[in-house]
Design an enzyme around this catalytic site. Sequence first.
Site, short mmCIF file in Angstrom:
data_model
loop_
_atom_site.label_atom_id
_atom_site.label_comp_id
_atom_site.label_asym_id
_atom_site.label_seq_id
_atom_site.Cartn_x
_atom_site.Cartn_y
_atom_site.Cartn_z
N TYR A 142 -47.82 180.01 81.65
CA TYR A 142 -47.59 178.68 82.07
C TYR A 142 -46.40 178.78 83.08
CZ TYR A 142 -50.63 176.86 78.77
OH TYR A 142 -51.75 176.40 78.10
N HIS A 182 -55.45 179.60 65.56
CA HIS A 182 -54.73 178.91 66.61
C HIS A 182 -53.58 178.11 65.80
CE1 HIS A 182 -54.38 177.76 71.28
NE2 HIS A 182 -53.42 176.99 70.41
N GLU A 234 -51.29 183.69 70.57
CA GLU A 234 -49.93 183.73 70.65
C GLU A 234 -48.91 183.77 69.36
OE1 GLU A 234 -48.68 180.12 72.67
OE2 GLU A 234 -49.66 180.45 74.37
N ASN A 287 -52.26 183.78 78.09
CA ASN A 287 -51.69 182.52 78.40
C ASN A 287 -50.39 182.65 79.28
OD1 ASN A 287 -53.67 182.18 76.64
ND2 ASN A 287 -52.32 181.21 75.09
N GLU A 321 -55.31 180.78 78.95
CA GLU A 321 -54.85 179.54 79.19
C GLU A 321 -53.97 179.48 80.51
OE1 GLU A 321 -52.50 177.88 76.04
OE2 GLU A 321 -54.01 178.54 74.44
N ARG A 363 -63.52 178.32 75.27
CA ARG A 363 -62.64 178.63 74.51
C ARG A 363 -62.16 177.64 73.36
NH1 ARG A 363 -56.56 180.34 74.45
NH2 ARG A 363 -56.37 181.21 72.39
C1 FCB Z 1 -49.65 177.24 74.30
C2 FCB Z 1 -50.80 176.94 73.33
C3 FCB Z 1 -51.58 175.59 73.52
C4 FCB Z 1 -51.01 174.61 74.17
C5 FCB Z 1 -50.35 175.12 75.40
C6 FCB Z 1 -49.80 173.90 76.27
O1 FCB Z 1 -48.64 177.79 74.12
O2 FCB Z 1 -51.40 177.96 73.00
O3 FCB Z 1 -52.16 175.40 72.07
O4 FCB Z 1 -50.17 173.74 73.48
O5 FCB Z 1 -49.39 175.88 75.10
#
Ligand code: FCB
Length: 448
Positions: free
Chosen positions: A294, A121, A166, A292, A352, A77
């Site tokens: 995290y 992006h 995002e 995405n 992500e 990607r």
């Molecule tokens: C996300 C972004 C990506 C990267 C990660 C850690 O929010 O999409 O570009 O910075 O975080």
Amino acid sequence: MTEHRFPEDFVFGTATSSYQIEGAWNEDDKGESIWDRFVHTPGTIEDGTTGDVACDHLHRWREDLDLMSDLGLDAYRFSISWPRVLPRGVGAVSEAGLSFYDRLVDGLLERGIRPFATLYHWDLPQALQDRKGWPARDTVDAFCEYAEVVCRRLGDRVKDWITLNEPFVSAAVGYSEGRHAPGHRNEEEALAATHHLLLAHGRSVPIVRENSPNANVGITHVLYPFHAASESDHDVLAAQRFDGAINRTFLDPISGRGYPSVVPYDRSVLESSVRSGDLERIAVPIDFLGVNYYTRHVVRSDVVAEPENAPRTVRPSGETTDMGWEVYPEGLFEVFDMLRREYAFPAYHVTENGAAYPDAVDREGTVHDPDRVSYLRRHLAQVARIVDEGIPLRGYFVWSLLDNFEWSFGLKKRFGLIYVDFESGERVPKESYHWYKRVIAGRTIDGI
Ligand code: FCB
């Protein structure tokens, strides 16, 4: 230990974005982006670095493709830099810019790697920001023109498209919190940008389909579980509101529900940008949702936030990454459980997931990154669980292949499976790279 096995057609990839890796910020006729302008403004980036060179991927792309091929990636990607293709945002097209992506796509296909292209992006052409950027409705037309140029050229070979990455971050962090380009602190602008970004998504989906027959088209959102820090009504309501602002403001309209009502911002300001027919366009059917993931947010109503409408998040007490983000793998399952119950998109990709740690090359020339392996393993175990539950999750993309330019943090936050020496440009695969290679080859992970 349980062993998790993935379906044969499950897609293992890595993800990245143009500004974070390409460098060559002013090569050939490339136009300036809002990130070029932002990083050249003193005091914006924590370590004072820029993405002027970053991983120099624009020159080293062949080497990077060979690394991807050695890793055994099913998919890659990447994003296309709008000002590299249309230096002024609209009008004249840069052949040098377009042909870079042409070669990249051909190089991926020659190596048997499926290209997943993100159209936006975050690197908006500065020429459009000079005309107000995303808070201006005209930017939507400009995006449609750009989408058409790109898809006409690459649409015969790229069959997986992500319109936006995002939009929450583009709108809120760029126009209201001011930590990202263009660095504004104006909530009205952020709310207008939110609507225009979503409209740009909705209006570009048919353009992508027209120029890329049989393509899968989606959008990527960052999603978090929002947990209340206590059972008090105040905390519960605060958690619901931030879930509204960050998750549902972006999920509801693309699902045909319009904008949510339990939010911390003034909804009438957002709605003042909406014109007749917009909500129908935004609700255009998509083939997949990109997620995405995290971390989670634990919300307490009395935490002081800056600006006022930023999430009132409690600082995590447990295990965290170098970003200060709590490691909370169960949250990935929670997000998909919520999506299954409340939205039911036809398919999903985790576009992500990954972690920054302060990696270094040791005397033997290796990069020992057990924390990253542990992070990825625990998140992949949740991916396996989601797939086992019958949720149509089709792929998983590690953020990121290479250490790169982590926006306002600069070059010091290392997310890569491959270490990058930013002085020499040298790439050193980390232990996590070798681990991921075994996962992909065996289509299996050890459970934990
Ligand atoms: C996300 C972004 C990506 C990267 C990660 C850690 O929010 O999409 O570009 O910075 O975080």
